[in-house]
Scaffold this motif. Sequence first.
Motif, PDB file in Angstrom:
ATOM      1  N   LYS A  21       0.839  -1.208   0.000  1.00  0.00           N
ATOM      2  CA  LYS A  21       0.000   0.000   0.000  1.00  0.00           C
ATOM      3  C   LYS A  21       0.865   1.246   0.000  1.00  0.00           C
ATOM      4  O   LYS A  21       0.600   2.211  -0.730  1.00  0.00           O
ATOM      5  CB  LYS A  21      -0.920  -0.004   1.225  1.00  0.00           C
ATOM      6  N   ALA A  22       1.914   1.233   0.836  1.00  0.00           N
ATOM      7  CA  ALA A  22       2.810   2.387   0.928  1.00  0.00           C
ATOM      8  C   ALA A  22       3.584   2.589  -0.368  1.00  0.00           C
ATOM      9  O   ALA A  22       3.781   3.726  -0.815  1.00  0.00           O
ATOM     10  CB  ALA A  22       3.770   2.206   2.105  1.00  0.00           C
ATOM     11  N   GLY A  36       2.725 -14.420  -1.639  1.00  0.00           N
ATOM     12  CA  GLY A  36       2.104 -13.963  -0.404  1.00  0.00           C
ATOM     13  C   GLY A  36       0.758 -14.610  -0.187  1.00  0.00           C
ATOM     14  O   GLY A  36       0.595 -15.810  -0.403  1.00  0.00           O
ATOM     15  N   GLY A  37      -0.223 -13.780   0.219  1.00  0.00           N
ATOM     16  CA  GLY A  37      -1.530 -14.326   0.524  1.00  0.00           C
ATOM     17  C   GLY A  37      -2.666 -13.415   0.135  1.00  0.00           C
ATOM     18  O   GLY A  37      -2.501 -12.506  -0.688  1.00  0.00           O
ATOM     19  N   LYS A  42      -5.325  -8.472  -2.240  1.00  0.00           N
ATOM     20  CA  LYS A  42      -6.349  -7.427  -2.220  1.00  0.00           C
ATOM     21  C   LYS A  42      -5.775  -6.058  -2.564  1.00  0.00           C
ATOM     22  O   LYS A  42      -6.490  -5.189  -3.074  1.00  0.00           O
ATOM     23  CB  LYS A  42      -7.024  -7.380  -0.847  1.00  0.00           C
ATOM     24  N   VAL A  43      -4.511  -5.862  -2.270  1.00  0.00           N
ATOM     25  CA  VAL A  43      -3.878  -4.568  -2.538  1.00  0.00           C
ATOM     26  C   VAL A  43      -3.660  -4.366  -4.034  1.00  0.00           C
ATOM     27  O   VAL A  43      -3.807  -3.265  -4.561  1.00  0.00           O
ATOM     28  CB  VAL A  43      -2.537  -4.450  -1.780  1.00  0.00           C
ATOM     29  N   GLY A  44      -3.318  -5.458  -4.717  1.00  0.00           N
ATOM     30  CA  GLY A  44      -3.071  -5.348  -6.157  1.00  0.00           C
ATOM     31  C   GLY A  44      -1.883  -6.198  -6.564  1.00  0.00           C
ATOM     32  O   GLY A  44      -1.456  -7.083  -5.820  1.00  0.00           O
ATOM     33  N   GLY A  45      -1.341  -5.926  -7.738  1.00  0.00           N
ATOM     34  CA  GLY A  45      -0.194  -6.683  -8.206  1.00  0.00           C
ATOM     35  C   GLY A  45      -0.570  -8.070  -8.690  1.00  0.00           C
ATOM     36  O   GLY A  45      -1.746  -8.411  -8.830  1.00  0.00           O
TER      37      GLY A  45
END
Length: 372
Positions: A21-22, A36-37, A42-45
Amino acid sequence: MKYYIISGEASGDLHGSNLMKALYKKDADAEIRFWGGDLMAKVGGALVKHYRDLAFMGFAEVLMNIRTILNNIKYCKNDILQFKPDVLILIDYPGFNMRIAEFAKKEGIKIHYYISPQIWAWKENRIHKIKRDVDEMYVILPFEKEFYEQKHNFPVNFVGHPLLDAIANRSQIDENEFRKKYQLSSKPIIALLPGSRKQEIKKMLSVMLKMADKFEDYQFVIAGAPSQDYEFYKKFIVKDNVKFISNKTYDLLSVSYAAIVTSGTATLETALFKVPEIVCYKTSWLSYQIGKRLVDLKYISLVNLIMDKEVVKELIQNDFNEITLEKELKNILNDEIRSKMYLNYFELEKKSGGKGASEKTADLILKKLRND
């Protein structure tokens, strides 16, 4: 810039998601590919592999799954070469990540390590590989900076513990609505956190559940890990006096009176929520025999390690049994003991560093990359 991030467990997924996010906030052109998980997804990528397919716990378990681990390492190397990242960001998970770091260094890829391997606990000789392969290290425990810089002459960045942000930024809940939604009684809640991996849940949960019949004035609730389905937990729940809530650990801790917690990141999370807890750990006989000969620590919980004293009781291996657990649970329900624990918890929060670990780390990563 192009970022390749590798996290191999639930805690790394949480911290990785906040770091992502940052990075997205500070770099409008950020392109991220990661292991990851669900939180990171949910953040993207682009998610390459989920951590539930990577997590093997203990020496014996690793040996049994060595072929899968080696195949994952090979796949990861090829994927990194195809993606051509500007930086490889590794999050803890040293058994896998240190191998990838050695490979990436030879390929000329910048390597930033967020959340240090716990080499102060065991395998301290990994410091040589870290000094050789890692360009920047970001540590989250206060004693790690002194360990790296004074003992091993390796400069690191202390950014504070990211759990402080994760907890501070969570959505507040209404306790009455929470109890109603999950059909909980009005009794004080004792949370059971048996871990996130199948191996540890199998070892821990049955003993934890035996407390429900002994403390009938309390409501026992299992905190289900996002990586495991209810069907897996179902076979352990033999009576209807225990409730199960999946993937709502922070909400559950925010309304809990006490907790029984498997050793790991959850011990610190529970303490930061100011919930009196007992820390438990049990693994296979072989893994324990090997581990106790290699690990040189006074404590296993992050709470006690950071405070450098016994703040929470630790029940390890044979000490984790029905009789001892009942005794220690009675203790943390005692008002005098709880008051002392609260005071230690507030001191713990101060020692864990200020908020903004993810923001600080993202700033430092970008500053270094742009200056290189």
